[in-house]
Write an enzyme that holds these catalytic residues in place. Structure first.
Site, PDB file in Angstrom:
ATOM      1  CB  THR A 133      -0.909   0.006   1.257  1.00 41.86           C
ATOM      2  OG1 THR A 133      -1.424   1.315   1.454  1.00 41.86           O
ATOM      3  CG2 THR A 133      -0.152  -0.391   2.517  1.00 41.86           C
ATOM      4  CD  GLU A 135      -2.399   5.183   4.296  1.00 44.98           C
ATOM      5  OE1 GLU A 135      -1.969   5.588   5.380  1.00 44.98           O
ATOM      6  OE2 GLU A 135      -3.067   5.897   3.532  1.00 44.98           O
ATOM      7  CE1 TYR A 157      -4.097  -1.781   5.738  1.00 40.18           C
ATOM      8  CE2 TYR A 157      -3.152   0.320   5.067  1.00 40.18           C
ATOM      9  CZ  TYR A 157      -3.710  -0.906   4.742  1.00 40.18           C
ATOM     10  OH  TYR A 157      -3.880  -1.247   3.419  1.00 40.18           O
ATOM     11  CE  LYS A 161      -2.231  -4.385   3.972  1.00 40.29           C
ATOM     12  NZ  LYS A 161      -2.547  -5.404   2.985  1.00 40.29           N
TER      13      LYS A 161
HETATM   14  P1  NAP Z   1     -11.552  -4.520   1.891  1.00 38.03           P
HETATM   15  O1  NAP Z   1     -12.678  -4.164   0.984  1.00 38.03           O
HETATM   16  O2  NAP Z   1     -11.524  -3.998   3.273  1.00 38.03           O
HETATM   17  O3  NAP Z   1     -11.468  -6.121   1.929  1.00 38.03           O
HETATM   18  C1  NAP Z   1     -10.637  -6.788   2.856  1.00 38.03           C
HETATM   19  C2  NAP Z   1     -10.921  -8.263   2.762  1.00 38.03           C
HETATM   20  O4  NAP Z   1     -10.121  -8.936   3.740  1.00 38.03           O
HETATM   21  C3  NAP Z   1     -12.377  -8.657   3.059  1.00 38.03           C
HETATM   22  O5  NAP Z   1     -12.722  -9.757   2.261  1.00 38.03           O
HETATM   23  C4  NAP Z   1     -12.302  -9.061   4.510  1.00 38.03           C
HETATM   24  O6  NAP Z   1     -13.323  -9.943   4.905  1.00 38.03           O
HETATM   25  C5  NAP Z   1     -10.968  -9.775   4.522  1.00 38.03           C
HETATM   26  N1  NAP Z   1     -10.405  -9.949   5.855  1.00 38.03           N
HETATM   27  C6  NAP Z   1     -10.171  -9.001   6.788  1.00 38.03           C
HETATM   28  N2  NAP Z   1      -9.612  -9.549   7.883  1.00 38.03           N
HETATM   29  C7  NAP Z   1      -9.493 -10.879   7.623  1.00 38.03           C
HETATM   30  C8  NAP Z   1      -9.015 -11.985   8.359  1.00 38.03           C
HETATM   31  N3  NAP Z   1      -8.526 -11.848   9.599  1.00 38.03           N
HETATM   32  N4  NAP Z   1      -9.050 -13.203   7.782  1.00 38.03           N
HETATM   33  C9  NAP Z   1      -9.553 -13.374   6.529  1.00 38.03           C
HETATM   34  N5  NAP Z   1     -10.045 -12.365   5.787  1.00 38.03           N
HETATM   35  C10 NAP Z   1     -10.006 -11.134   6.342  1.00 38.03           C
HETATM   36  O7  NAP Z   1     -10.154  -4.087   1.220  1.00 38.03           O
HETATM   37  P2  NAP Z   1      -9.815  -3.777  -0.321  1.00 38.03           P
HETATM   38  O8  NAP Z   1     -10.030  -2.331  -0.557  1.00 38.03           O
HETATM   39  O9  NAP Z   1     -10.445  -4.792  -1.179  1.00 38.03           O
HETATM   40  O10 NAP Z   1      -8.233  -3.981  -0.314  1.00 38.03           O
HETATM   41  C11 NAP Z   1      -7.650  -5.258  -0.593  1.00 38.03           C
HETATM   42  C12 NAP Z   1      -6.250  -5.301  -0.015  1.00 38.03           C
HETATM   43  O11 NAP Z   1      -5.460  -4.265  -0.592  1.00 38.03           O
HETATM   44  C13 NAP Z   1      -6.173  -5.095   1.488  1.00 38.03           C
HETATM   45  O12 NAP Z   1      -5.093  -5.879   1.965  1.00 38.03           O
HETATM   46  C14 NAP Z   1      -5.837  -3.623   1.635  1.00 38.03           C
HETATM   47  O13 NAP Z   1      -5.188  -3.370   2.842  1.00 38.03           O
HETATM   48  C15 NAP Z   1      -4.934  -3.426   0.433  1.00 38.03           C
HETATM   49  N6  NAP Z   1      -4.922  -2.090  -0.136  1.00 38.03           N
HETATM   50  C16 NAP Z   1      -6.085  -1.449  -0.442  1.00 38.03           C
HETATM   51  C17 NAP Z   1      -6.038  -0.195  -1.017  1.00 38.03           C
HETATM   52  C18 NAP Z   1      -7.297   0.517  -1.398  1.00 38.03           C
HETATM   53  O14 NAP Z   1      -7.234   1.722  -1.652  1.00 38.03           O
HETATM   54  N7  NAP Z   1      -8.423  -0.157  -1.525  1.00 38.03           N
HETATM   55  C19 NAP Z   1      -4.794   0.413  -1.285  1.00 38.03           C
HETATM   56  C20 NAP Z   1      -3.629  -0.302  -1.010  1.00 38.03           C
HETATM   57  C21 NAP Z   1      -3.696  -1.546  -0.439  1.00 38.03           C
HETATM   58  P3  NAP Z   1     -14.784  -9.420   5.373  1.00 38.03           P
HETATM   59  O15 NAP Z   1     -15.532  -9.123   4.093  1.00 38.03           O
HETATM   60  O16 NAP Z   1     -15.302 -10.567   6.127  1.00 38.03           O
HETATM   61  O17 NAP Z   1     -14.553  -8.188   6.200  1.00 38.03           O
HETATM   62  P1  GDP Z   2      -6.607   5.874   3.690  1.00 38.41           P
HETATM   63  O1  GDP Z   2      -5.801   6.750   2.789  1.00 38.41           O
HETATM   64  O2  GDP Z   2      -6.300   4.427   3.518  1.00 38.41           O
HETATM   65  O3  GDP Z   2      -6.575   6.295   5.107  1.00 38.41           O
HETATM   66  O4  GDP Z   2      -8.135   5.982   3.118  1.00 38.41           O
HETATM   67  P2  GDP Z   2      -9.423   6.750   3.671  1.00 38.41           P
HETATM   68  O5  GDP Z   2     -10.367   6.818   2.541  1.00 38.41           O
HETATM   69  O6  GDP Z   2      -9.912   6.121   4.946  1.00 38.41           O
HETATM   70  O7  GDP Z   2      -8.896   8.201   4.042  1.00 38.41           O
HETATM   71  C1  GDP Z   2      -8.283   9.042   3.077  1.00 38.41           C
HETATM   72  C2  GDP Z   2      -8.044  10.413   3.672  1.00 38.41           C
HETATM   73  O8  GDP Z   2      -9.299  11.036   3.924  1.00 38.41           O
HETATM   74  C3  GDP Z   2      -7.303  10.407   5.015  1.00 38.41           C
HETATM   75  O9  GDP Z   2      -6.335  11.443   4.990  1.00 38.41           O
HETATM   76  C4  GDP Z   2      -8.389  10.752   6.036  1.00 38.41           C
HETATM   77  O10 GDP Z   2      -7.919  11.447   7.187  1.00 38.41           O
HETATM   78  C5  GDP Z   2      -9.262  11.677   5.188  1.00 38.41           C
HETATM   79  N1  GDP Z   2     -10.626  11.823   5.709  1.00 38.41           N
HETATM   80  C6  GDP Z   2     -11.270  12.993   5.968  1.00 38.41           C
HETATM   81  N2  GDP Z   2     -12.471  12.758   6.468  1.00 38.41           N
HETATM   82  C7  GDP Z   2     -12.634  11.418   6.517  1.00 38.41           C
HETATM   83  C8  GDP Z   2     -13.702  10.585   6.957  1.00 38.41           C
HETATM   84  O11 GDP Z   2     -14.729  11.054   7.408  1.00 38.41           O
HETATM   85  N3  GDP Z   2     -13.512   9.227   6.861  1.00 38.41           N
HETATM   86  C9  GDP Z   2     -12.351   8.709   6.342  1.00 38.41           C
HETATM   87  N4  GDP Z   2     -12.231   7.359   6.244  1.00 38.41           N
HETATM   88  N5  GDP Z   2     -11.311   9.470   5.949  1.00 38.41           N
HETATM   89  C10 GDP Z   2     -11.455  10.813   6.029  1.00 38.41           C
END
Ligand code: NAP
Ligand code: GDP
Length: 383
Positions: A133, A135, A157, A161
């Site tokens: 990520t 992050e 987090y 990661k």
């Molecule tokens: P998400 O929608 O939050 O999905 C996370 C998945 O992991 C869900 O299926 C969740 O199950 C499962 N999970 C959580 N804890 C678990 C555990 N202890 N054992 C088994 N399964 C578990 O996340 P996403 O946006 O699809 O992201 C996918 C991956 O990419 C994650 O690792 C995230 O950290 C990483 N990532 C995401 C972004 C982004 O912007 N989306 C960016 C960089 C990296 P449930 O449905 O049961 O909760």
């Molecule tokens: P992140 O980049 O993985 O933390 O993804 P988020 O979508 O949770 O947050 C992105 C940015 O939006 C971060 O800088 C947060 O502090 C900002 N932010 C501002 N208001 C909110 C809010 O109400 N909820 C969330 N989730 N983020 C917020």
């Protein structure tokens, strides 16, 4: 023979899009889902197949990233060609509340997958994608961020990661495993979890224009993110595992936007101009004007009369409860390596992503209006 993929986190945003994409490519997809007291398979229900059918191309297994024996058994049974390790406690703010669990699931969970592949003798067969990520860059040391930019994680987090990133690199170097990191910048979609900022905004805007909600409470409006579409980003995951040599790649759009501007942009798609006044915790967004023709076209004429009365009123407020103890102020990625080496080319930009999300949430929320008018009122969501 069809290729076999195992997706951890298949019920999440990326897992759902990736499963659909791989099935279309002819893969048999296995997914790990957690046991939950309610169904949590909504995002993949359209792919679900009855377990009594023969030759299924989607097979689900109960499992958890915190249970080594369970993961080892599933990987041993499935013997996948490719593992996409997407499961994680993925919410930065929540990781401050559940730091130990986050370290276990997101950090050690990755080790469990790598070690299972090694112990089962699948090192030469199974390729592994690790969901790293942006992050990791946290307090950024360079703008824009690329593969060589030093990490400075700013949340439990991100620290978890960071372990997962390096243990993936270590298993690649120590055991010659085809294990790669995709350093994905924020990616969103209509399937994005409701408490991430873009989805929170598109849901709230839809509800506000339909008269279901008065205002929305936000955290830090000034932070900036490089947002892409999840549909583009899962293609990068696939491409990373098709390379002869494992490697780590930044996946991003190269454009960064503040939360404040994303809110304005979302309202603007529906003909509503929102402006901001005040500072810090007192900052608020109010409706400056409405383009009635655009509003009628995008939202519906029947909602215009009610909404016009709201011009001048506040629709966005700040609640410090959403601030993070340590914030990541700016993310913007340099995707040159992914474009040149993987041939990855995103189709969506922020504008088309925003349209996709607000259109989808308007449709969802209109169903809610319909239910309300039928005498049933769903809760107000301020999350
Ligand atoms: P998400 O929608 O939050 O999905 C996370 C998945 O992991 C869900 O299926 C969740 O199950 C499962 N999970 C959580 N804890 C678990 C555990 N202890 N054992 C088994 N399964 C578990 O996340 P996403 O946006 O699809 O992201 C996918 C991956 O990419 C994650 O690792 C995230 O950290 C990483 N990532 C995401 C972004 C982004 O912007 N989306 C960016 C960089 C990296 P449930 O449905 O049961 O909760
Ligand atoms: P992140 O980049 O993985 O933390 O993804 P988020 O979508 O949770 O947050 C992105 C940015 O939006 C971060 O800088 C947060 O502090 C900002 N932010 C501002 N208001 C909110 C809010 O109400 N909820 C969330 N989730 N983020 C917020």
């Amino acid at each position: 023979m069809a290729k076999i993929a195992l997706i951890t986190g298949i019920t999440g945003q990326d897992g759902a899009y990736l499963a659909e994409f791989l099935i279309k490519k002819g893969y048999v997809v296995h997914g790990i889902k957690r046991r939950s007291s309610l169904f949590n398979t909504e995002r993949i229900d359209h792919l679900y197949q009855d377990p009594h059918l023969e030759n299924r191309n989607l097979i689900l297994h109960y499992g958890d990233m915190t249970d080594s024996m369970n993961l080892t058994r599933i990987i041993g049974d499935v013997k996948p060609d490719e593992i996409y390790n997407l499961a994680a406690m993925s919410h930065v703010k929540v990781s401050f509340d559940t730091p130990e669990y986050t370290a276990n699931a997101d950090g050690i969970g990755t080790l469990r997958v790598l070690e299972a592949v090694r112990l089962l003798g699948l090192t030469d067969k199974t390729r592994i994608y690790q969901a790293s990520t942006s992050e990791l860059y946290g307090l950024v040391q360079e703008v824009p961020q690329k593969e060589t930019t030093p990490f400075y994680p700013r949340s439990p987090y991100a620290v978890a990661k960071m372990y997962a990133y390096w243990i993936t690199v270590n298993y690649r170097e120590a055991y010659g495993m085809h294990a790669s990191n995709g350093i994905l910048f924020n990616h969103e979609s209509p399937l994005r979890g409701e408490t991430f900022v873009t989805r929170k905004v598109t849901r709230a805007v839809a509800r506000i224009v339909l008269g279901l909600q008065k205002e929305v409470f936000m955290g830090n409006l000034s932070s900036k993110r490089d947002w892409g579409h999840a549909k583009d980003y899962i293609k990068a995951m696939y491409l990373i595992l098709q390379q002869d040599t494992p490697d780590d790649y930044v996946i991003s759009t190269g454009v960064t936007t503040s939360i404040r501007d994303f809110i304005k942009m979302t309202f603007a798609k529906l003909g509503v101009t929102v402006e901001f006044r005040g500072e810090d915790e007192s900052e608020e967004g109010f409706i400056a004007s409405v383009d009635e023709t655009l509003f009628a076209q995008k939202v519906g004429l029947e909602y215009l009369a009610g909404f016009k009365d709201r011009v001048g009123m506040t629709v966005v407020k700040v609640d410090p409860a959403y601030f993070r103890p340590t914030e990541v102020d700016l993310l913007i990625g340099d995707n040159t390596k992914a474009r040149t080496k993987l041939g990855w080319n995103p189709e969506y930009d922020l504008d088309s992503l925003c349209v996709d999300m607000i259109t989808s949430d308007l449709t969802l929320m209109k169903k809610e209006t319909f239910l309300r008018d039928g005498g049933y009122r769903i809760n107000n969501y301020f999350e």
